[in-house]
Write an enzyme that holds these catalytic residues in place. Sequence first.
Site, PDB file in Angstrom:
ATOM      1  N   HIS A   1     -24.399 -69.930  15.154  1.00  0.00           N
ATOM      2  CA  HIS A   1     -23.881 -70.988  14.363  1.00  0.00           C
ATOM      3  C   HIS A   1     -23.982 -70.299  12.791  1.00  0.00           C
ATOM      4  O   HIS A   1     -24.946 -69.443  12.537  1.00  0.00           O
ATOM      5  CB  HIS A   1     -24.622 -72.254  14.187  1.00  0.00           C
ATOM      6  CG  HIS A   1     -26.232 -72.115  14.021  1.00  0.00           C
ATOM      7  ND1 HIS A   1     -26.743 -72.359  12.788  1.00  0.00           N
ATOM      8  CD2 HIS A   1     -27.168 -72.014  14.926  1.00  0.00           C
ATOM      9  CE1 HIS A   1     -27.910 -72.442  13.142  1.00  0.00           C
ATOM     10  NE2 HIS A   1     -28.243 -72.166  13.989  1.00  0.00           N
ATOM     11  N   ASP A  20     -23.633 -72.460   9.998  1.00  0.00           N
ATOM     12  CA  ASP A  20     -24.314 -73.459   8.844  1.00  0.00           C
ATOM     13  C   ASP A  20     -25.818 -73.109   8.948  1.00  0.00           C
ATOM     14  O   ASP A  20     -26.516 -72.607   9.926  1.00  0.00           O
ATOM     15  CB  ASP A  20     -24.050 -74.681   9.597  1.00  0.00           C
ATOM     16  CG  ASP A  20     -24.636 -75.381  10.656  1.00  0.00           C
ATOM     17  OD1 ASP A  20     -24.556 -74.782  11.785  1.00  0.00           O
ATOM     18  OD2 ASP A  20     -25.286 -76.133  10.751  1.00  0.00           O
ATOM     19  N   GLU A  39     -24.621 -77.123  13.438  1.00  0.00           N
ATOM     20  CA  GLU A  39     -25.474 -77.312  14.414  1.00  0.00           C
ATOM     21  C   GLU A  39     -26.783 -77.746  13.889  1.00  0.00           C
ATOM     22  O   GLU A  39     -27.717 -78.754  14.288  1.00  0.00           O
ATOM     23  CB  GLU A  39     -25.965 -75.839  15.123  1.00  0.00           C
ATOM     24  CG  GLU A  39     -26.949 -75.700  16.375  1.00  0.00           C
ATOM     25  CD  GLU A  39     -28.360 -75.871  15.805  1.00  0.00           C
ATOM     26  OE1 GLU A  39     -29.147 -75.986  16.938  1.00  0.00           O
ATOM     27  OE2 GLU A  39     -28.656 -75.720  14.755  1.00  0.00           O
ATOM     28  N   HIS A  68     -36.274 -72.876   8.964  1.00  0.00           N
ATOM     29  CA  HIS A  68     -36.225 -74.407   8.498  1.00  0.00           C
ATOM     30  C   HIS A  68     -37.177 -74.546   7.391  1.00  0.00           C
ATOM     31  O   HIS A  68     -37.349 -75.667   6.848  1.00  0.00           O
ATOM     32  CB  HIS A  68     -36.603 -75.316   9.750  1.00  0.00           C
ATOM     33  CG  HIS A  68     -35.452 -75.525  10.772  1.00  0.00           C
ATOM     34  ND1 HIS A  68     -35.243 -76.730  11.333  1.00  0.00           N
ATOM     35  CD2 HIS A  68     -34.616 -74.457  11.162  1.00  0.00           C
ATOM     36  CE1 HIS A  68     -34.364 -76.385  12.209  1.00  0.00           C
ATOM     37  NE2 HIS A  68     -33.836 -75.253  12.301  1.00  0.00           N
TER      38      HIS A  68
END
Length: 452
Positions: free
Chosen positions: A90, A92, A154, A420
Amino acid sequence: MSAVDLRTRIDALMPRAREELAELVALRSVADPRQFPPDECHRAAVRVADAFAGAGFRTSLADTPDGSQAVVGTRPCGRPDAPAVLLYAHYDVQPPLADDEWRTPPFRLTEVDGRWYGRGAADCKGNILMHLTALRALGDDIPVDLKLVVEGAEEQGTGGLEAFVPEHADLLRADAILVADTGNAAVGHPAVTVSLRGLVNVVVSVGTLPSELHSGMFGGPAPDALAVLVRVLDSLRDDTGATTVHGLPGDGRWTGAPYPADRFRADAGLPPGAVLLGGGEVADSLWARPALTVLGIDCPPVVGSTAALVPRARARLNLRIPPGVDPHHAACALTEHLQAAAPWGAEVSVDVEAIGHPFLAATDGPAYATMTRALEAVYGRPVSRLGQGGSIPLCTVFAETYPDAEILLIGVEEPQARIHAPNESVAPQEIAAMALAEARFLRDYGRISRGG
């Protein structure tokens, strides 16, 4: 092509991989228009589509039901009996969070102490470059039918590709699916992820008063919504810190590779000897038992607060669940637990935001065996079977849509990548090694006839 030739080619391709990763990281492709312009995601999609087109794919952008765009593509090899492999990643990324906590600019790929820092450097733009580097190393010598899907939302969990896949099943149908969105046990320690936790996100709201009341005049007898919320949230953990949701089992055991406590502390940035929650093995808590996290609380901030009872408060909760637990059952159990835990006759409402199914991969097929051999040849050590605390609901959709396909979860996101979080980074040697393993896998898996 020999293994030595593949390694030489990949080493020669790494400067290009760094340059292209820098270009991708510079695109602020957070799939949330409230935070970043949607054009950033579109530009990232176009750049990814062009890169794979340069690697021999026929690519296009596909609109998905959540408004995001997925890059899809095909590259047939011309053999009628060749197996088909779907490559997933992904483009994003998570928002950067607090810029002042980054040691480097979040959207500028920067090398520090041998690692490449930047939002998305590992999750998941580094995995896109892993795919591309493997394909470029093989050149025209790829003996499998290749398919491609690179997702555009995602990280937001809005389910666009999850809805797209069943509606376009033939477009992405494959014998093996390489989901490049996990990573190894550590740099240089190869692993395949075989277990993913599912999730339940809820918002719990408490309302006890029609408005604020002076704490001196009414505090004591009058109910305080924030105090109610604190009591409710406290009921979700026992004295060891283990999650306790009535109706959900909390005694699961992980049967794959262990996760030593000292290594977990180091990976998490905790000091040696720091108390770990749960009272058992780290791997059990991470991959085999429910785990609840309070993601946020709405209540008056300390600065600006007044001497008043709080009439309303709410919290956003994230419950991770292991394979074998149905997320709908978990959502009901969590809702009932929260409502039953409300003290003093207070009423609590619970809104379920999202659910995601856990996933358990099969490990007895030819694709898994081929990938294991490739990883062991590249890294020179045995492959571990890991769980993943995060959730990838798309894997369950893949499994339901393509029940005969083998789903392999691999990638460059080892624990030091800090995905993250601020200061996300990738080890370039992991991109090179995993690209080499993927190239060897595609070459060797191509020797297997479809259905053979």
